[in-house]
Enzyme design. Sequence first.
Site, PDB file in Angstrom:
ATOM      1  CG  ASP A  71      43.276  27.072  38.159  1.00  0.00           C
ATOM      2  OD1 ASP A  71      42.765  28.129  38.581  1.00  0.00           O
ATOM      3  OD2 ASP A  71      44.439  27.006  37.717  1.00  0.00           O
TER       4      ASP A  71
ATOM      5  CG  ASP B  86      41.703  30.756  40.334  1.00  0.00           C
ATOM      6  OD1 ASP B  86      42.590  30.356  41.125  1.00  0.00           O
ATOM      7  OD2 ASP B  86      41.866  30.794  39.103  1.00  0.00           O
ATOM      8  CD  GLU B  87      44.844  26.312  42.514  1.00  0.00           C
ATOM      9  OE1 GLU B  87      45.562  25.352  42.729  1.00  0.00           O
ATOM     10  OE2 GLU B  87      45.242  27.487  42.581  1.00  0.00           O
TER      11      GLU B  87
HETATM   12  P1  TTP Z   1      45.826  31.501  38.744  1.00  0.00           P
HETATM   13  O1  TTP Z   1      44.788  30.435  38.818  1.00  0.00           O
HETATM   14  O2  TTP Z   1      47.247  31.110  38.961  1.00  0.00           O
HETATM   15  O3  TTP Z   1      45.762  32.216  37.321  1.00  0.00           O
HETATM   16  P2  TTP Z   1      44.519  32.574  36.418  1.00  0.00           P
HETATM   17  O4  TTP Z   1      43.249  32.038  36.963  1.00  0.00           O
HETATM   18  O5  TTP Z   1      44.519  34.047  36.171  1.00  0.00           O
HETATM   19  O6  TTP Z   1      44.871  31.877  35.051  1.00  0.00           O
HETATM   20  P3  TTP Z   1      44.849  30.304  34.688  1.00  0.00           P
HETATM   21  O7  TTP Z   1      43.841  30.150  33.597  1.00  0.00           O
HETATM   22  O8  TTP Z   1      46.232  29.996  34.239  1.00  0.00           O
HETATM   23  O9  TTP Z   1      44.462  29.552  35.933  1.00  0.00           O
HETATM   24  O10 TTP Z   1      45.490  32.645  39.777  1.00  0.00           O
HETATM   25  C1  TTP Z   1      44.161  33.028  40.095  1.00  0.00           C
HETATM   26  C2  TTP Z   1      44.078  34.522  40.296  1.00  0.00           C
HETATM   27  O11 TTP Z   1      44.953  34.908  41.361  1.00  0.00           O
HETATM   28  C3  TTP Z   1      44.480  35.332  39.097  1.00  0.00           C
HETATM   29  O12 TTP Z   1      43.409  35.547  38.192  1.00  0.00           O
HETATM   30  C4  TTP Z   1      45.002  36.597  39.719  1.00  0.00           C
HETATM   31  C5  TTP Z   1      45.542  36.183  41.072  1.00  0.00           C
HETATM   32  N1  TTP Z   1      47.014  36.096  41.036  1.00  0.00           N
HETATM   33  C6  TTP Z   1      47.754  37.212  41.419  1.00  0.00           C
HETATM   34  O13 TTP Z   1      47.188  38.240  41.813  1.00  0.00           O
HETATM   35  N2  TTP Z   1      49.118  37.150  41.349  1.00  0.00           N
HETATM   36  C7  TTP Z   1      49.792  36.026  40.912  1.00  0.00           C
HETATM   37  O14 TTP Z   1      51.044  36.013  40.848  1.00  0.00           O
HETATM   38  C8  TTP Z   1      49.020  34.875  40.510  1.00  0.00           C
HETATM   39  C9  TTP Z   1      49.708  33.648  40.009  1.00  0.00           C
HETATM   40  C10 TTP Z   1      47.635  34.964  40.576  1.00  0.00           C
HETATM   41 MG    MG Z   2      43.115  30.055  37.585  1.00  0.00          MG
END
Ligand code: TTP
Ligand code: MG
Length: 395
Positions: A11, A106-107
């Site tokens: 992730d 992103d995962e």
């Molecule tokens: P995530 O992987 O949930 O968050 P992140 O990568 O920003 O942070 P983390 O280090 O905790 O993993 O989500 C990936 C991307 O998806 C995030 O950068 C932006 C988008 N996203 C949204 O647009 N709305 C949301 O509610 C979430 C959870 C994510």
């Molecule tokens: Mg992330």
Amino acid sequence: MNSPRTIFHIDMDAFFASIEQRDNPEYRGKPVIVGARPGFRGVVSTASYEARKYGVHSAMPVNEAYRRCPHGIFVTPRGRVYADVSRAIMSIFERFSPCVEQVSVDEAFLDMSGTERLFGSVLNAAKEISERIRVEQKLTGSIGIAPNKFLAKIASDMNKPNGITVAPFDPDQIKKWLAPMPVQKIWGVGKKSAEALARMGICTIGDLQELSIEYLEERFGKNGVSLFDLCRGIDDRPVGNEESIKSISREHTFNVDSQDRGQWQEVLFSLVQDVSKRARSYGVKGQTVFITWRRPDFSRHSRRKPLPFATNAAKLIYESAFELLEELRERSLRLLGVGITGLDEAVQTDLFAQKSLESLEASEAAVDRIVARFGKKVIGKGREVGRKRDLDSFD
Ligand code: TTP
Ligand code: MG
């Protein structure tokens, strides 16, 4: 009894915000909040780790984020850029496993079972993936290593950002590892179920482990059985969908849009070497070859063609891919990719052709072994000679 598996969950860290910090050096080390503009309705997409210290998080109304962090840098999302980076990251993962399941932008999950032979150890493979993300995209991701998807996802979240976390693989250790975690860590246990469980005095996964399967089934039906399994870390779901398991591909983005057909051929040739080598290392063959490309306007297209036989021989893959490239009616390309699909299906080939095909595949596999032992310098297959500089840009 299923054979033991090794699953990665990767992730990216603060994905959209990290891309903004990468592309705008003046944002680095500062609270960056990507989403709607303050003063307008709308929510936060994500926040950099610096902004999270102020309690800003995804899905929070942006005006609330502004109240908490008025000196933050508020940025409107650049969706196309994020989609491009996402694709590049996924293509890194595909170099490490033929079985990649993208879960969100992103995962992804990677089935890394049996890849120790290729990378030394799974921990080493995780370090290499992390390094490729850092070198090629100037970003970081967090990796969880576990015997299944459920545990890998929990692990990847434990040491964010830029962490590599190995979950236990022994059933008793897994139970102990999960016990102190809140029940919300379990997939499918949302806010409502967590509240219902809390009313029953069940707050941690350890509390759930105390309950019998009969009780859970009576109380929650079919979901109860899966709760019984998950709280013990049992999860047999396979990684991937049909598509991801059945193709191996590589692609290259040109530094500047290319109108040079000669360059397209060179790139195609190098990419085919990689695809073929990966297919050989995984012991799979493809029945269909495809090329993908992006026009300068970013639109993505692809064409496919059956291979004469199921094969992983670079020579045959290149010949078919080259025909596809010849048919291309484009003036300028932003990106070119090539891959093979139909990896799992059994095929019949006529015996005579099969024999010469096997000797071709065997000779290419022999080249892989020599290169693995003595390095790439000792062998050049015709056009690869003198192209080393270009090849470097793919890695
Ligand atoms: P995530 O992987 O949930 O968050 P992140 O990568 O920003 O942070 P983390 O280090 O905790 O993993 O989500 C990936 C991307 O998806 C995030 O950068 C932006 C988008 N996203 C949204 O647009 N709305 C949301 O509610 C979430 C959870 C994510
Ligand atoms: Mg992330």
